[in-house]
Design an enzyme around this catalytic site. Structure first.
Site, PDB file in Angstrom:
ATOM      1  CG  HIS A 107      32.990  32.220  32.314  1.00  0.00           C
ATOM      2  ND1 HIS A 107      32.672  33.487  32.044  1.00  0.00           N
ATOM      3  CD2 HIS A 107      32.078  31.523  31.659  1.00  0.00           C
ATOM      4  CE1 HIS A 107      31.390  33.666  31.212  1.00  0.00           C
ATOM      5  NE2 HIS A 107      31.076  32.396  30.818  1.00  0.00           N
ATOM      6  CG  ASN A 109      29.654  33.037  26.145  1.00  0.00           C
ATOM      7  OD1 ASN A 109      28.906  34.040  25.823  1.00  0.00           O
ATOM      8  ND2 ASN A 109      29.191  31.984  26.030  1.00  0.00           N
ATOM      9  NE  ARG A 111      25.630  35.970  25.325  1.00  0.00           N
ATOM     10  CZ  ARG A 111      26.503  36.389  26.371  1.00  0.00           C
ATOM     11  NH1 ARG A 111      27.545  35.914  26.516  1.00  0.00           N
ATOM     12  NH2 ARG A 111      26.038  37.458  27.136  1.00  0.00           N
ATOM     13  CG  HIS A 149      40.888  43.752  35.614  1.00  0.00           C
ATOM     14  ND1 HIS A 149      39.660  44.429  35.152  1.00  0.00           N
ATOM     15  CD2 HIS A 149      40.764  42.808  36.462  1.00  0.00           C
ATOM     16  CE1 HIS A 149      38.930  43.651  35.812  1.00  0.00           C
ATOM     17  NE2 HIS A 149      39.634  42.785  36.717  1.00  0.00           N
ATOM     18  NE  ARG A 264      25.635  16.330  24.384  1.00  0.00           N
ATOM     19  CZ  ARG A 264      26.712  16.031  24.823  1.00  0.00           C
ATOM     20  NH1 ARG A 264      27.379  17.045  25.176  1.00  0.00           N
ATOM     21  NH2 ARG A 264      27.130  14.726  24.942  1.00  0.00           N
TER      22      ARG A 264
END
Length: 303
Positions: A107, A109, A111, A149, A264
């Site tokens: 994962h 992300n 933002r 890492h 959505r």
């Protein structure tokens, strides 16, 4: 007044989505579907995805830029002074569910949020950045965890020596299933509410995190993608995917924000695996590769 250069952040994020999709298409020799969408309440995005692929059974690399007139509860709960402001949120988020059980789920992300100053109030626009990347293996390998890492540490090092240990610890604490008393995976880095260094330094750190994803993950894919597996390994993969579902639906703030803000649904829930299993009070037999995973699901120093 809006001094935050939204267009620069948007340009970086859309470029990042395109670079990641191209690299994943090259790795799997499979084409991502493109699904552009608009949000009735304001804004929209582009979902890039694969379902039923040979390398990735499900993969989603999503860009969104949405806005609204009132911050949703998941955003204003920690910042009550911003309640009532209009807002913008944009980001790239991805989740990859490989077919081979030896290739870990991942994962990432990155933002940005903007809470706009209200007319007639003595206040300024407030921005903050957040994001991170983490690895969730079903069958753990020390060299994969260390590599992942090490790339995360190297990405943050130019911004200050304290960032990696702080964001690594934050990741360990955030991606934690309290009801299971175990981590979701082997961690990575996670941060939120970043604005104190100022816009330029905060945005630079965000770019370092986004740019770290491919060198952190693709070498792991190449090492594990051709390992032979059979139905017992697929069954254990489905069992571990159940833990992923539990975290995303119960704890993940991004999922909660998306649903509360009228996002959505198809894109928000694209992070779910294509199939998952739950077993009643089941534990893998001691001494098996499946049982070895438990040693990896507690905080460890990898670098």
């Amino acid at each position: 007044m809006n001094a935050v250069p939204i267009s620069d952040v948007r340009a970086y994020l859309t470029g990042l989505q395109a670079r990641i999709v191209q690299a994943l298409e090259d790795a799997g020799q499979e084409t991502f579907r493109t699904d552009s969408w608009q949000r009735p309440e304001g804004g929209g995005g582009v979902s890039r995805l694969i379902e039923g692929g040979q390398l990735f059974e499900r993969a989603g690399v999503l860009f969104s830029h949405v806005h609204g007139s009132q911050l949703p509860p998941s955003a204003s709960a920690h910042r009550p002074e911003l309640a009532g402001r209009s807002w913008q949120a944009m980001g790239v988020s991805l989740v990859l569910h490989p077919r081979n059980p030896y290739v870990p789920i991942t994962h990432m992300n990155v933002r940005m949020f903007l809470a706009a100053a209200r007319a007639g109030h003595d206040e300024a626009d407030v921005f903050w950045f957040g994001g991170g990347l983490d690895l969730t293996p079903c069958y753990p390998f020390e060299e994969d965890a260390r590599h992942f890492h090490q790339v995360c540490q190297a990405a943050l090092a130019p911004h200050g020596a304290d960032y990696y240990p702080r964001y690594k610890r934050w990741c360990d604490e955030y991606f934690y299933l309290k009801h299971r008393q175990e981590m979701r995976g082997i961690g990575g880095i996670f941060f939120d509410d970043l604005n104190e260094p100022g816009f330029d330094a905060s945005f630079a750190l965000l770019r370092s995190v986004g740019d770290a994803f491919l060198p952190a993950y693709l070498p792991v894919v190449q090492r594990r993608r051709d390992m032979p597996y059979a139905d017992p390994q697929r069954q254990f993969q489905a069992y571990r995917r159940g833990r992923y579902v539990e975290f995303n639906l119960v704890f993940d703030r991004g999922t909660h924000f998306g649903l509360q803000s009228g996002g959505r649904t198809e894109s928000i829930l694209l992070s779910m695996p294509p199939c998952a299993h739950w077993r009643y009070d089941w534990k893998p037999e001691s001494g098996t590769p499946e049982a070895a995973l438990a040693d990896f699901l507690q905080p460890r120093d990898w670098v």
